[in-house]
Scaffold this motif. Structure first.
Motif, PDB file in Angstrom:
ATOM      1  N   LEU A 134       0.833  -1.200   0.000  1.00 41.86           N
ATOM      2  CA  LEU A 134       0.000   0.000   0.000  1.00 41.86           C
ATOM      3  C   LEU A 134       0.872   1.256   0.000  1.00 41.86           C
ATOM      4  CD1 LEU A 134      -2.807   1.235   0.117  1.00 41.86           C
ATOM      5  CD2 LEU A 134      -2.703   1.070   2.621  1.00 41.86           C
ATOM      6  N   GLN A 138       0.910   3.884  -3.181  1.00 40.96           N
ATOM      7  CA  GLN A 138       0.560   5.285  -2.952  1.00 40.96           C
ATOM      8  C   GLN A 138       1.682   6.225  -3.387  1.00 40.96           C
ATOM      9  OE1 GLN A 138      -0.452   5.093   1.227  1.00 40.96           O
ATOM     10  NE2 GLN A 138      -2.648   4.910   0.791  1.00 40.96           N
ATOM     11  N   ASN A 181      -8.974  -1.671   0.724  1.00 39.28           N
ATOM     12  CA  ASN A 181      -8.253  -0.404   0.588  1.00 39.28           C
ATOM     13  C   ASN A 181      -7.095  -0.539  -0.385  1.00 39.28           C
ATOM     14  OD1 ASN A 181      -7.586   2.262   1.070  1.00 39.28           O
ATOM     15  ND2 ASN A 181      -6.316   1.789   2.858  1.00 39.28           N
ATOM     16  N   GLU A 184      -8.360  -1.073  -4.033  1.00 41.50           N
ATOM     17  CA  GLU A 184      -8.878   0.170  -4.608  1.00 41.50           C
ATOM     18  C   GLU A 184      -7.746   1.110  -4.997  1.00 41.50           C
ATOM     19  OE1 GLU A 184     -11.619   1.810  -1.850  1.00 41.50           O
ATOM     20  OE2 GLU A 184     -13.127   0.238  -2.122  1.00 41.50           O
ATOM     21  N   GLU A 185      -6.682   1.156  -4.166  1.00 40.82           N
ATOM     22  CA  GLU A 185      -5.543   2.018  -4.481  1.00 40.82           C
ATOM     23  C   GLU A 185      -4.807   1.518  -5.730  1.00 40.82           C
ATOM     24  OE1 GLU A 185      -3.990   4.917  -3.048  1.00 40.82           O
ATOM     25  OE2 GLU A 185      -6.049   5.053  -2.360  1.00 40.82           O
TER      26      GLU A 185
END
Length: 423
Positions: A134, A138, A181, A184-185
């Protein structure tokens, strides 16, 4: 030098007090754009340009310095920090007169940085380290949001392959809510890498990416996000599914075989047509138009591409006719975003103008399109040049609308006299 600069600064302020126009110092002006430089960089020829302007020059296939016409020994762009600091100081000194301070530019990401991060991401995916993945996703997403140059660098280094593999890996156990999460990222970051057809030099990456996204686990996850995710997740899922379905029929068949996707298919219609109808019922026509209004280039392109696809079905056309944003948005995006966005906008307008069973709605549509300047936009498009398919559609639309112009047209052509191609 310091005293002369202070004297010049005082002289400029005195001129402004007398009502004279503030003149930008020549050394602060880019020789290409003739605008104040925001990120001055020097070439091997010794001439300094604004980074965005010289990159556009070089990307256009030029190998010379625009000012000296010398063949460049290298394409390295060395930041001119001293000049940039002087420009910033000048902006601060004159901000009371409306001059905005130039922010310190971000250093563009390099191919080495991208490759190293993607290598670490691949290792984190193999160990299913969701938290680390993640963070890395990001970071790549942040790079992509900073500039078009960084985005192209990320894509050119094969990010789509690594991201699609990560999506597939974390979708395998079907515990979508646990990894929602992260999934989706990943999907959000991949959305600006579509359509994959634009990656002509990266065919091996596109095939690998489609194979990963087209797996049963990935498809099931995309359907789940389409049904249970927020609006952003629905949009990104739709973009990914559109990419898969439009690239190969086998992906559409695999999607139809998923039990959770049964509502997208029906025995009496083809898979792709049923999918489009169901997506329209979910309110995605309005969502796509709202996303397109003030979105960045990649989002506009993908949203317009999906909107164009939805206009293939009767339900999509009906929903487009009902939405007040349809024609202002489509007309606005012609010649304003990119060649691809223009292609999708013209295609959607062309489809909406060919609804033979609803001539009354088509006539209302043509009236609205004329009132927001579609005729002039199409004429300019033909003058500036476009693809053969887009040219045919634009020509047909012009012939259809020409008889209605005197009564319906509200936009004076003088509004477009200085319009130049923005891509």
């Amino acid at each position: 030098m310091v005293f002369s600069w202070m004297r010049k600064k005082a002289a400029d302020q005195e001129k402004l007090k007398k009502g004279e126009e503030l003149v930008i110092p020549n050394q602060f002006v880019c020789p290409i754009s003739l605008d104040l430089m925001k990120d001055p960089v020097s070439l091997s020829s010794g001439i300094t340009y604004d980074r965005e302007s010289i990159e556009s020059w070089l990307d256009g296939g030029n190998f010379t310095c625009p000012v000296t016409n010398q063949v460049l020994r290298s394409f390295d762009q060395i930041p001119n920090h001293s000049l940039r600091k002087m420009i910033q100081d000048w902006g601060v000194a004159n901000r009371s007169y409306g001059v905005e301070r130039i922010p310190t530019p971000r250093v563009p990401v390099s191919g080495i940085q991208v490759s190293e991060l993607l290598f670490i991401l691949e290792d984190s995916v193999r160990s299913l380290n969701g938290r680390r993945c993640l963070e890395l996703v990001q970071k790549v997403k942040k790079w992509g949001s900073e500039s078009e140059r960084d985005r192209l660098c990320v894509v050119a280094n094969g990010a789509i392959t690594v991201f699609s593999a990560a999506f597939d890996a974390f979708a395998r156990d079907n515990s979508f809510e646990t990894n929602a999460n992260l999934l989706e990222e990943i999907l959000s970051s991949m959305s600006w890498m579509f359509p994959l057809s634009q990656l002509h030099s990266l065919d091996h990456h596109t095939e690998a990416a489609r194979a990963r996204l087209g797996s049963q686990d990935s498809l099931r996850c995309l359907v789940w996000l389409l049904k249970c995710g927020d609006l952003s997740a629905k949009k990104d899922s739709l973009i990914a599914l559109k990419e898969l379905v439009s690239s190969d029929q086998k992906h559409a068949e695999a999607l139809a075989a998923i039990e959770e996707a049964s509502e997208f298919t029906s025995p009496s219609s083809s898979t792709s047509k049923a999918i489009r109808s169901e997506l329209v019922k979910m309110g995605l026509v309005s969502l796509l138009l709202e996303l397109t209004v003030d979105s960045e280039r990649s989002t506009s392109e993908t949203a317009l591409g999906v909107f164009d696809m939805l206009c293939d079905c009767e339900e999509g056309k009906e929903e487009a006719y009902r939405n007040a944003l349809t024609f202002p948005v489509l007309v606005k995006k012609i010649l304003r975003v990119s060649e691809l966005a223009t292609q999708f906008s013209v295609s959607a307008i062309w489809k909406l103008g060919r609804h033979e069973n609803e001539r009354e709605k088509v006539n209302i549509f043509l009236a609205e399109a004329l009132q927001v300047g579609i005729f002039q936009k199409l004429v300019l498009l033909l003058q500036l040049g476009c693809g053969s398919v887009t040219k045919e559609k634009a020509t047909e639309l012009l012939k259809t609308m020409n008889p209605c112009r005197p009564e319906l047209e509200c936009v004076d052509s003088v509004d477009f006299k200085n319009l130049k191609r923005s891509f």
